[in-house]
Design a protein around this motif. Sequence first.
Motif, PDB file in Angstrom:
ATOM      1  N   GLY A   1      -8.642  -6.575  -4.019  1.00  0.00           N
ATOM      2  CA  GLY A   1      -7.226  -6.890  -4.158  1.00  0.00           C
ATOM      3  C   GLY A   1      -6.892  -7.304  -5.581  1.00  0.00           C
ATOM      4  O   GLY A   1      -5.864  -6.916  -6.136  1.00  0.00           O
TER       5      GLY A   1
ATOM      6  N   LEU B   1      -6.703  -4.242  -7.694  1.00  0.00           N
ATOM      7  CA  LEU B   1      -5.415  -3.553  -7.536  1.00  0.00           C
ATOM      8  C   LEU B   1      -4.341  -4.183  -8.415  1.00  0.00           C
ATOM      9  O   LEU B   1      -3.584  -3.475  -9.081  1.00  0.00           O
ATOM     10  CB  LEU B   1      -4.968  -3.593  -6.072  1.00  0.00           C
ATOM     11  CG  LEU B   1      -5.720  -2.686  -5.118  1.00  0.00           C
ATOM     12  CD1 LEU B   1      -5.384  -3.036  -3.672  1.00  0.00           C
ATOM     13  CD2 LEU B   1      -5.400  -1.230  -5.405  1.00  0.00           C
TER      14      LEU B   1
ATOM     15  N   GLY C   1      -7.026   0.478  -2.342  1.00  0.00           N
ATOM     16  CA  GLY C   1      -6.135  -0.184  -1.392  1.00  0.00           C
ATOM     17  C   GLY C   1      -6.555   0.052   0.058  1.00  0.00           C
ATOM     18  O   GLY C   1      -6.502  -0.861   0.885  1.00  0.00           O
TER      19      GLY C   1
ATOM     20  N   HIS D   1      -9.654  -2.062   0.680  1.00  0.00           N
ATOM     21  CA  HIS D   1      -9.190  -3.452   0.756  1.00  0.00           C
ATOM     22  C   HIS D   1      -8.576  -3.724   2.130  1.00  0.00           C
ATOM     23  O   HIS D   1      -8.922  -4.706   2.797  1.00  0.00           O
ATOM     24  CB  HIS D   1      -8.188  -3.691  -0.371  1.00  0.00           C
ATOM     25  CG  HIS D   1      -7.494  -5.002  -0.352  1.00  0.00           C
ATOM     26  ND1 HIS D   1      -8.126  -6.198  -0.624  1.00  0.00           N
ATOM     27  CD2 HIS D   1      -6.188  -5.321  -0.107  1.00  0.00           C
ATOM     28  CE1 HIS D   1      -7.243  -7.194  -0.544  1.00  0.00           C
ATOM     29  NE2 HIS D   1      -6.069  -6.687  -0.232  1.00  0.00           N
TER      30      HIS D   1
ATOM     31  N   LEU E   1       0.832  -1.207   0.000  1.00  0.00           N
ATOM     32  CA  LEU E   1       0.000   0.000   0.000  1.00  0.00           C
ATOM     33  C   LEU E   1       0.868   1.259   0.000  1.00  0.00           C
ATOM     34  O   LEU E   1       0.556   2.230  -0.685  1.00  0.00           O
ATOM     35  CB  LEU E   1      -0.942   0.005   1.209  1.00  0.00           C
ATOM     36  CG  LEU E   1      -1.877   1.201   1.337  1.00  0.00           C
ATOM     37  CD1 LEU E   1      -2.857   1.246   0.174  1.00  0.00           C
ATOM     38  CD2 LEU E   1      -2.622   1.160   2.667  1.00  0.00           C
TER      39      LEU E   1
END
Length: 180
Positions: free
Chosen positions: A148, A151, A95, A98, A82
């Motif tokens: 996730g 990302l 993020g 998440h 992150l």
Amino acid sequence: MVDPSHEQAKRPVSAALAGPYGHPFHPILVTVPIGAWVGSLVFDIASHLVRDPDFLVRGAMWLIALGVIGALAAALAGFLDLFAIPPGTRAFRVGLVHMTLNLLVTAAYAGNFLWRHTDHRLAAGVGGGMLTLNAVSLVVLGISGYLGGKLAYRYGVRVADQTTQAEGFVPTHRPPGPTG
């Protein structure tokens, strides 16, 4: 032209702690809590299908504990990933959500473990509240996993750049030429 902030999100903050470029530790570490918690739900359900559920009840409790420990290890690597994402970006916001969902799920499972550890009336199988908490926590974990994946696969966080990826598509041998 490649945005430098996007390239920054591909590089580890600390290769020793988060994994080297192209090989982040976080995705492999999350398999421990996911597997343990899915297994605990299977054991919870199975505890209502057998005559002597004690081994399943205890197994689910210890799988939950294993998952919490694994989640803490995954969180450490995830925090470092992150930190590689530039603040103020859409990827950073995803993020943060998440991370928040994962921390809430981990806290829920830690609470579920403590509840089970202190409740000595589990001879008839796991209670409905414990089973429900387990199932709801797993659903929230699935939502967080989707984020996730977004990302990594949509925003390319900690994924090698396209030039590096192209190395995997270079033929290893020459194709046979035309015969004539």
